[in-house]
Design a protein around this motif. Structure first.
Motif, PDB file in Angstrom:
ATOM      1  N   LYS A  99      63.738 -66.884 -41.440  1.00  0.00           N
ATOM      2  CA  LYS A  99      63.807 -67.377 -42.812  1.00  0.00           C
ATOM      3  C   LYS A  99      63.841 -68.892 -42.805  1.00  0.00           C
ATOM      4  N   PHE A 100      62.993 -69.507 -43.635  1.00  0.00           N
ATOM      5  CA  PHE A 100      62.979 -70.958 -43.809  1.00  0.00           C
ATOM      6  C   PHE A 100      62.816 -71.245 -45.300  1.00  0.00           C
ATOM      7  N   SER A 104      60.270 -65.911 -45.710  1.00  0.00           N
ATOM      8  CA  SER A 104      60.834 -65.079 -44.641  1.00  0.00           C
ATOM      9  C   SER A 104      59.750 -64.173 -44.060  1.00  0.00           C
ATOM     10  N   ASN A 140      68.728 -72.543 -28.151  1.00  0.00           N
ATOM     11  CA  ASN A 140      68.509 -72.300 -29.569  1.00  0.00           C
ATOM     12  C   ASN A 140      67.234 -72.982 -30.084  1.00  0.00           C
ATOM     13  N   ASP A 158      61.735 -78.461 -37.599  1.00  0.00           N
ATOM     14  CA  ASP A 158      62.424 -77.678 -38.624  1.00  0.00           C
ATOM     15  C   ASP A 158      63.304 -76.616 -37.966  1.00  0.00           C
ATOM     16  N   VAL A 159      64.354 -76.217 -38.687  1.00  0.00           N
ATOM     17  CA  VAL A 159      65.304 -75.218 -38.192  1.00  0.00           C
ATOM     18  C   VAL A 159      65.126 -73.930 -38.992  1.00  0.00           C
ATOM     19  N   VAL A 160      64.937 -72.838 -38.290  1.00  0.00           N
ATOM     20  CA  VAL A 160      64.721 -71.536 -38.903  1.00  0.00           C
ATOM     21  C   VAL A 160      65.967 -70.677 -38.729  1.00  0.00           C
ATOM     22  N   GLU A 161      66.357 -69.975 -39.776  1.00  0.00           N
ATOM     23  CA  GLU A 161      67.479 -69.041 -39.698  1.00  0.00           C
ATOM     24  C   GLU A 161      66.959 -67.695 -39.210  1.00  0.00           C
ATOM     25  N   SER A 163      67.917 -63.745 -38.060  1.00  0.00           N
ATOM     26  CA  SER A 163      68.926 -62.690 -38.159  1.00  0.00           C
ATOM     27  C   SER A 163      68.253 -61.336 -38.030  1.00  0.00           C
ATOM     28  N   PRO A 169      73.379 -63.769 -35.788  1.00  0.00           N
ATOM     29  CA  PRO A 169      72.555 -64.763 -36.485  1.00  0.00           C
ATOM     30  C   PRO A 169      72.591 -66.108 -35.763  1.00  0.00           C
ATOM     31  N   SER A 171      70.621 -70.248 -35.687  1.00  0.00           N
ATOM     32  CA  SER A 171      69.739 -71.272 -36.253  1.00  0.00           C
ATOM     33  C   SER A 171      68.921 -71.835 -35.105  1.00  0.00           C
ATOM     34  N   GLU A 173      65.678 -74.103 -33.654  1.00  0.00           N
ATOM     35  CA  GLU A 173      64.790 -75.230 -33.954  1.00  0.00           C
ATOM     36  C   GLU A 173      63.384 -74.941 -33.436  1.00  0.00           C
TER      37      GLU A 173
END
Length: 385
Positions: A99-100, A104, A140, A158-161, A163, A169, A171, A173
């Motif tokens: 998700k960004f 998603s 990560n 950018d950092v993507v979540e 899960s 979960p 974060s 990069e």
């Protein structure tokens, strides 16, 4: 020079127009066969180069009723010591939700040891942004495909979540982007093996090992050797049988079509020799009266058939090879599926095989008119003219 060969050459030279037409018919058929065979060989090599060369040649999976491979470092070490194995790359792969912002996507995240994965799958060649080996020195972090980057509208940095149910979960990069030109660009992301293990909440385990071997045609032998260690292993020919089916179908249809073309050309030789028999009935009768055996008459027309077939075959392979190489050197548009030129391979074995087959085919085609000439009665043959 034997009498039969001398007469056969005289017959061929005396019918220049028919001779040229017969040789041309065979030559054109052989030229088409040669070009098609060169394209087929090039297509096969291109297919192997763009698929098999980038696929793991052998894949090792856990034992029956097991989800993971434990103590994998010893197994990888044993596999790497096997004859014919270039490298082994352990991995842990599973589903994840990326998700960004408001975008998603569900994808597969594959944790690898970058240096080993690159040796097996040559992944670094597909990297268009960033450095694949950087995964080995960072935590990560992920590298995603171009299609996935477009769908999520992310860029390196950018950092993507990330899960998924029963996962931890994280974060992650984005440090790079790869482009394979396949659906994997939208469904796969690479991370370090440690990052994947942290995300899925597993111990130091994996669920697969990819292998690159020296000769990919020995994938089944290597897989059978690994099975003795107690693990499931399959070669690329078992995992991707559609590749072999595609090549087999192409070769079969190509062979059948071109076989009919050669048969049509060979009937031209039969027609030419039949005309020769009809026009040389008196000469055949005189030769028989002079003591030439029926076998000698038969040999004359078989020699004619052989000479015409050999001349047509030689002309066809030379012109076919030249035409195939000329077509292969023509540049293709850059957007043409990543192919810079039409793949063409002219192999010496193909040339010799085609010449031999065409020669034997035309020799067989000459049997009927030769036998017909040998059966002529010398008295009736002379009296008929």
């Amino acid at each position: 020079m034997r009498l039969e060969l001398f007469i056969a050459l005289r017959h061929i030279r005396s019918r220049k127009r028919q001779t040229l037409l017969s040789v041309a018919a065979i030559g054109i058929a052989v030229m088409i066969l040669m070009v098609s065979q060169a394209f087929m060989a090039g297509f096969t090599q291109e297919l192997y180069g763009t698929t098999v060369d980038q696929l793991p040649h052998v894949v090792v999976t856990p034992q029956e009723n097991e989800d993971y491979i434990h103590l994998y470092k010893n197994i990888v070490s044993n596999i790497n010591s096997m004859d014919g194995v270039v490298a082994a790359s352990p991995y842990l792969v599973g589903e994840a939700s990326f998700k960004f912002k408001d975008k998603s996507r569900n994808v597969f995240i594959k944790g690898v040891i970058p240096s080993a994965e690159d040796t097996v799958a040559r992944t670094s060649r597909d990297i268009v942004k960033g450095d694949f080996n950087q995964l080995e020195y960072t935590r990560n972090t992920i590298i995603i495909g171009t299609a996935l980057a477009e769908k999520l509208e992310v860029q390196p940095g950018d950092v993507v979540e990330v899960s998924f149910p029963d996962a931890n979960p994280l974060s992650l990069e984005v440090i790079g982007v790869f482009d394979t030109g396949t659906p994997l660009d939208e469904t796969l992301a690479y991370s370090s093996l440690q990052t994947a293990q942290d995300f899925f909440g597993t111990q130091d385990v994996i669920n697969g090992i990819s292998l690159r071997i020296v000769d990919f045609n020995q994938d089944r032998e290597i897989a059978n050797g690994i099975k003795t260690l107690g693990y499931n292993a399959k070669g690329w020919t078992e995992n991707n049988p559609e590749i072999l089916r595609t090549i087999a179908i192409e070769k079969s249809s190509n062979t059948i079509t071109l076989g009919f073309i050669l048969l049509i050309a060979s009937f031209g030789v039969v027609s030419t020799l039949n005309m020769a028999v009809m026009s040389k009935i008196k000469e055949i009768g005189i030769l028989r009266a002079m003591g030439v055996e029926a076998s000698g008459i038969r040999m004359i027309f078989l020699l004619e058939s052989s000479i015409l077939g050999l001349a047509g075959a030689l002309a066809g392979v030379v012109s076919g090879a030249a035409l195939a190489l000329a077509i292969g050197s023509y540049p293709m548009p850059e957007e043409f599926y990543g192919i810079s030129s039409i793949p063409v391979i002219v192999r010496f074995t193909d040339v010799m095989t085609i010449i031999l087959i065409v020669f034997l085919l035309n020799l067989a085609a000459g049997i009927y008119p030769a036998q017909r000439a040998a059966r002529l009665d010398p008295v009736e043959a002379i009296a008929s003219h």
